[in-house]
Design a protein around this motif. Structure first.
Motif, short mmCIF file in Angstrom:
data_model
loop_
_atom_site.label_atom_id
_atom_site.label_comp_id
_atom_site.label_asym_id
_atom_site.label_seq_id
_atom_site.Cartn_x
_atom_site.Cartn_y
_atom_site.Cartn_z
N ASN A 128 -3.00 10.48 0.09
CA ASN A 128 -3.59 11.72 -0.39
C ASN A 128 -4.85 12.05 0.44
O ASN A 128 -5.16 13.21 0.68
CB ASN A 128 -3.90 11.51 -1.88
CG ASN A 128 -4.83 12.51 -2.47
OD1 ASN A 128 -4.70 13.70 -2.22
ND2 ASN A 128 -5.77 12.04 -3.28
N ILE A 152 1.09 3.72 -6.25
CA ILE A 152 -0.18 4.41 -6.56
C ILE A 152 -1.17 4.17 -5.42
O ILE A 152 -1.83 5.08 -4.93
CB ILE A 152 -0.77 3.89 -7.89
CG1 ILE A 152 0.06 4.37 -9.07
CG2 ILE A 152 -2.23 4.36 -8.05
CD1 ILE A 152 -0.34 3.74 -10.40
N MET A 153 -1.26 2.89 -5.00
CA MET A 153 -2.23 2.54 -3.96
C MET A 153 -1.92 3.29 -2.67
O MET A 153 -2.79 3.92 -2.07
CB MET A 153 -2.24 1.04 -3.71
CG MET A 153 -3.38 0.57 -2.82
SD MET A 153 -3.48 -1.21 -2.75
CE MET A 153 -2.25 -1.56 -1.52
N LEU A 172 -2.14 7.49 -3.35
CA LEU A 172 -3.46 8.13 -3.41
C LEU A 172 -4.27 7.89 -2.13
O LEU A 172 -5.17 8.66 -1.82
CB LEU A 172 -4.23 7.64 -4.64
CG LEU A 172 -3.77 8.29 -5.97
CD1 LEU A 172 -4.48 7.67 -7.16
CD2 LEU A 172 -4.02 9.79 -5.95
N THR A 173 -3.94 6.81 -1.40
CA THR A 173 -4.62 6.62 -0.11
C THR A 173 -4.10 7.66 0.89
O THR A 173 -4.89 8.28 1.62
CB THR A 173 -4.38 5.19 0.44
OG1 THR A 173 -4.83 4.27 -0.55
CG2 THR A 173 -5.13 4.95 1.73
N SER A 226 6.68 -2.37 -12.56
CA SER A 226 5.29 -1.91 -12.66
C SER A 226 4.51 -2.28 -11.41
O SER A 226 3.69 -1.50 -10.91
CB SER A 226 4.57 -2.53 -13.86
OG SER A 226 5.34 -2.41 -14.99
N GLY A 227 4.76 -3.51 -10.92
CA GLY A 227 4.07 -3.95 -9.71
C GLY A 227 4.33 -2.99 -8.56
O GLY A 227 3.41 -2.59 -7.84
N TRP A 271 2.48 0.24 -9.02
CA TRP A 271 1.06 0.14 -8.65
C TRP A 271 0.88 0.19 -7.13
O TRP A 271 -0.07 0.76 -6.63
CB TRP A 271 0.46 -1.12 -9.26
CG TRP A 271 -0.48 -0.75 -10.36
CD1 TRP A 271 -1.85 -0.79 -10.31
CD2 TRP A 271 -0.15 -0.23 -11.64
NE1 TRP A 271 -2.37 -0.31 -11.48
CE2 TRP A 271 -1.36 0.03 -12.32
CE3 TRP A 271 1.04 0.06 -12.29
CZ2 TRP A 271 -1.41 0.56 -13.60
CZ3 TRP A 271 0.99 0.58 -13.57
CH2 TRP A 271 -0.21 0.82 -14.20
#
Lengths: 101, 538
Positions: free
Chosen positions: A88, A81-82, A85-86, A74-75, A78
């Protein structure tokens, strides 16, 4: 660590330590060459490999409970994700024309 | 259900002495240490707010210099967010109640719990040192390159203070997660957990996953200032927008660190005051997790006008709308719980209905701001200020106050003035709306935030807002009086003054050090108000 975890032999730790030293040397060596666009991906790949060795062996995740593995994965999700989306933002900035540029 | 009151060996009076408190490993005592600490910081943050509202009584910007005004709103934000709102419900009510609600004697790591309080105090002290060594004028958001290059104030000190406090938050989150997984009493299955536990569990996930990022980010700002490294300064090859990405990766989810525990409190209070099982328990439970996860995917809505790519803006705007779904699930389910409930109008209910109205307005105006086109008009106006105060003050603090009153008899063993609490709830509700509703109008008219002077035609609304702040302050000061009075002169509280369900109401008020005298077994769902069966202790 779970109650039934096997005791990790010292030799494993030594081997991983040596591997980390080798990879550190590799980081230095690749930095002396210019791979153009691949400079950052190569450096990141070596760094990720080193981090993975530390997490899997030194932090004992390999011998741990499934819940611990879920937490570790999970870490990383995440982190993705960081970064994702950055990027992005960064990767799409040039898609639109700016007047005067 | 037992109705024992005032045990002779409650956690409050055994053992005695200051050292026994400062070195305690009892989660209830640590909760009280936090309660005292955050109350002090709430008062300090309130004083800064008073400075802001006094200045804005007149259009001229004549009370403080613009530099001092910058420091006032910065310190108001830093203190209220990092030292009051983030720890408020988890560190006080959460610390006190999480182990009791799941039938445990303490949190999983009592020593780490105490360390978290010390880290909080050290971080807060360092940050306060910044106040006295030049102040801080960057806004609570520490935006670069102003914070990392230009500001002449004590940015590095404040950043280190926030960095240290971050660890306090991480340790609390870690403790709650492990406690929820490992310390539940026999029979306390995941779907028998009180929704307050679910909320704090979801909050803890956000704390663990997000706080390291803000800690490192503020440290990078400090490194850029102190060592001249170029992370965010364009002149040195850095990117200021990168700071905003990293900052909001934590700070948007941090909004949910502040509001999710409040939602947990409201779930408990709604069920207890309506004497009904929470409508759609599992939906409310999973909506907490959904908010925690979705909360991490929306940070870019803070960057709509920061030169972020318009395509990224579109993506973030769409995902932002998704957060409204689990939030609405909660609000509708609370309403459905109240429907045909046997509602008791004791004072905690007054705080609950206040929360529901204010949180709804705060949430819906969030949809306005998440809309890409409208956001461009409203960015950095008082509309934004009003919106987040409706969530954080109208939502989080109303819930905190409701929870504090609801569990006060359990925490202290004393009843308080119900009339006083109702008066305070009304004062806060009226004062709050008078303060912040005019700010929606001001923002829509274009008044920018963070300015200490404004055109004359906005004075009436600003005076209304400042007067409202006075009423609000009175509303918050009143509980200090009657709760302090209740500590010394309040009537002894029975074990279950509200007739509520839940393990905490089966033990004496205040509880003994190890909470339960015998092993706990749970054999019924949460909020089983229909049932005549009782939870068996022993």
């Amino acid at each position: 660590m779970s109650q039934h975890a096997p005791v990790t032999p010292v030799s494993t730790y030594v081997n991983i330590f040596v591997a980390l030293l080798v990879l550190t040397g590799l980081t230095y060596v690749v930095a002396t060459f210019d791979f153009g666009l691949l400079n950052t991906p190569i450096a990141l790949a070596v760094a990720i490999l080193k981090a993975a060795l530390v997490i899997v062996y030194f932090m004992g995740v390999r011998y741990n409970t499934p819940l611990t593995k879920v937490v570790v994965i999970s870490g990383f999700c995440w982190l993705l994700i960081m970064f994702g989306l950055t990027l992005n933002d960064y990767l799409t900035r040039a898609w639109i024309g700016v007047a005067g540029r | 259900m037992s109705d024992v009151s005032q045990p002779r060996n409650s956690y409050l009076d055994a053992p005695y002495g200051l050292a026994s408190w400062l070195l305690t490993k009892d989660h209830k005592r640590i909760a009280m240490l936090y309660l005292i600490s955050i109350t002090i910081f709430f008062a300090i943050g309130g004083l800064f707010a008073a400075g802001i509202r006094l200045e804005l009584l007149t259009p001229q910007g004549d009370l403080w210099t613009s530099d001092l005004y910058n420091k006032l709103f910065t310190l108001h934000g830093v203190v209220m967010i990092f030292f009051f709102l983030v720890p408020s419900i988890p560190a006080t009510l959460g610390n006190f109640l999480m182990p009791i609600m799941i039938g445990a004697k303490d949190l999983a790591f009592p020593r780490i719990n105490l360390i978290s309080w010390y880290l909080y105090i050290i971080g807060a002290t360092v940050t306060l040192a910044a106040v006295f060594t030049g102040g801080l004028d960057t806004g609570w958001t520490f935006y670069t390159p102003y914070s990392s290059v230009s500001s002449q104030t004590a940015v590095t000190t404040a950043a280190i203070g926030v960095f240290i406090t971050g660890f306090s938050s991480i340790l609390t989150g870690l403790n709650f997660i492990v406690t929820t997984h490992r310390m539940r009493a026999p029979g306390m299955t995941w779907f028998r957990l009180p929704l307050f536990v679910w909320s704090n569990y979801a909050t803890s996930l956000v704390m663990i996953l997000g706080t390291p990022v803000i800690a490192i980010t503020v440290l990078l700002v400090a490194a850029e200032r102190a060592l001249g490294l170029g992370f965010f300064d364009p002149a040195r090859g850095g990117d200021p927008v990168l700071f905003q990405h990293l900052f909001w990766f934590y700070s948007h989810p941090a909004v949910y660190i502040m509001i999710l525990p409040g939602m947990g409190v409201i779930s408990e209070l709604v069920a207890a005051m309506a004497r009904k099982q929470v409508f759609g328990y599992s939906f409310v439970a999973f909506s907490s997790l959904a908010i925690a996860i979705l909360g991490f995917l929306v940070w870019g809505h803070h960057l709509f006008v920061s030169s972020q790519s318009i395509y990224a803006g579109l993506v973030f705007s769409i995902i932002t709308m998704l957060v409204a779904i689990p939030s609405a699930v909660k609000t509708f389910n609370w309403t459905a719980t109240l429907y045909r409930g046997s509602i008791s109008w004791q004072s905690p209910t007054w705080w609950v209905v206040g929360f529901m109205g204010l949180f709804t307005i705060g949430g819906l105006t969030g949809v306005f701001l998440g809309t890409l086109g409208l956001n461009i008009h409203l960015t950095d106006t008082y509309f934004v200020v009003a919106h987040f105060h409706y969530i954080m003050v109208g939502g989080a603090i109303m819930a905190y106050m409701g929870g504090l009153h609801f569990w006060w008899p359990k925490m202290t063993g004393r009843m308080f003035s119900d009339a006083g609490s109702k008066t305070s709830a009304v004062l806060v509700f009226v004062g709050f709306n008078l303060t912040f509703f005019p700010q929606f109008v001001l923002g829509f008219m274009g008044m920018p935030r963070r300015y200490h002077a404004y055109p004359d035609e906005w004075q009436v609304l600003n005076v209304l807002s400042s007067c409202g702040a006075g009423v609000l302050a009175l509303g918050y000061a009143l509980p200090l009086v009657y709760l302090t009075y209740s500590l010394f002169r309040g009537a002894a509280a029975p074990a279950n003054p509200w007739g509520a369900k839940g393990l905490e109401w089966t033990i004496p008020s205040p509880p003994t050090t190890y909470n339960f005298e015998a092993e706990v077994r749970v054999d019924e769902p949460a909020y089983n108000y229909k049932s005549t069966r009782e939870v068996h202790v022993g």
